[in-house]
Scaffold this motif. Structure first.
Motif: not given
Length: 384
Positions: A141-149, A163-171, A184-187, A218-222
């Protein structure tokens, strides 16, 4: 149609087989039995440029295609060292970051993935969704400039090595159909709120399985890969490489165990003749060899279609089905050929049975491949 393998492909196969052969089953089997990573082989493949063979040259890769990566997968397995994370980090994550990542994401991840310094694994499976990606419950879910998973993933391979997981989410959801919009997010695995718990399995594999929990992570939009809400297309573009490389791993497993079984059947003598002289031993091995060769042809076709930008879904599914069936049959025939020795640790066959049997279930089950072919190839009504 030219079935003569190109000289550069023969050289590629020979070189990879020589590298993996220095390790072989004497290296792989004890690590599979103990659940220990094959880090030394991974590093050696990275130093020689084979982990990133399918990645762009400008980001440290080899600039080749999925066909060449499939050869790496097949030859390492044929040398007795099947590597599941080649299917995940090199195929799925590498291809998706290459195709959909920003310049900054590519610069940060691809060179280190190609060198073997970093692995990026893939997280899609959930306990209540199965093969239905529209029912994913992990939400961003978007929260300002971030996403909260928030959410959970099951059976995620190699998280302890990644080092990271390429994660599939519902937005979100499509307003017309109600279907999930995926992103998709790089976490990074050290992100606060990322909790990985070992999921014990009885199959003997070097790669461990994990349950992942995300609690207000919490993840940045980047961290977003590609376009928000367009993840369904991106995921299915990335799943074809996983199925094709999975098929290649299976072909290599079958080649390895059939070679071992043929050697055993040629030297093991009962009643004064080699057991391979009897059709009851020879025919199951010959049948498995035929099925392996057929699977190898479909795997090559699927990789060629993917590399040439043609629709590869049908061929990728058929290749994965045929190769997993061939590998399982080959290991079964090899165990039967060895008799009681087929279960002896000395002969090291059971870990190959475990991975071959796993690949009949993952990354897509036999039944879902049959559903795909029924519906899309034969035009039958959808059955699920």
């Amino acid at each position: 149609m030219d079935f003569q393998e190109a000289a550069e492909h023969r050289d590629l196969r020979d070189t990879v087989r020589a590298i993996a052969g220095k390790f072989g089953p004497d290296y792989y089997v004890p690590r599979a039995e103990a659940g220990e990573p094959t880090a030394e082989l991974w590093a050696e493949l990275g130093r020689n440029g084979f982990l990133g063979i399918n990645l762009p040259e400008e980001y440290g890769g080899g600039g080749a295609g999925l066909a060449e990566l499939a050869m790496v997968c097949e030859e390492t397995a044929a040398a007795g060292c099947p590597l599941l994370l080649l299917m995940v980090s090199a195929a799925i994550s590498g291809e998706m970051i290459s195709d959909y990542g920003t310049t900054e994401q590519k610069q940060h991840w691809l060179p280190r993935m190609a060198s073997g310094e970093a692995k990026v694994v893939f997280g899609i499976t959930e306990p209540d969704a199965g093969s239905n990606t529209h029912r994913l419950s992990t939400v961003a879910v978007r929260d300002g400039d971030d996403f909260v998973l928030n959410g959970t993933k099951h059976y995620i391979s190699g998280v302890d090595e990644a080092e990271a997981v390429l994660l599939v989410t519902r937005t979100g959801r499509d307003e017309t159909t109600g279907r999930a919009r995926l992103s998709l997010f790089l976490v990074p695995t050290d992100t606060p709120g990322f909790v990985a718990t070992r999921l014990p399995v009885s199959a003997k594999l070097p790669e461990k399985q994990f349950v992942l929990h995300f609690d207000d992570l919490r993840l940045p939009a980047s961290a977003l890969i590609g376009e928000e809400g367009n993840g369904f297309h991106q995921v299915f573009h990335g799943l074809n490489p996983e199925r094709i490389t999975g098929a290649a791993v299976c072909v290599g497993i079958a080649r390895h165990v059939l070679g071992q079984a043929a050697d055993y059947a040629s030297t093991r003598a009962v009643w004064d003749v080699p057991i391979g002289q009897h059709q009851g031993i020879a025919h199951p091995l010959a049948k498995a060899k035929i099925e392996t060769d057929l699977a190898a042809l479909m795997t090559a076709k699927a990789a060629w279609q993917h590399d040439h930008g043609e629709p590869a879904g049908e061929a990728a599914n058929v290749a994965k089905y045929a190769a997993a069936e061939a590998a399982a049959a080959a290991v079964d025939a090899a165990i039967q050929t060895h008799g009681g020795n087929g279960f002896a640790t000395e002969y090291g066959l059971l870990p190959y049975w475990g991975i071959a049997r796993l690949l009949q279930v993952a990354p897509v089950s036999r039944e879902m491949v049959l559903n795909y072919v029924s519906q899309h190839s034969l035009g039958l009504p959808r059955s699920y």
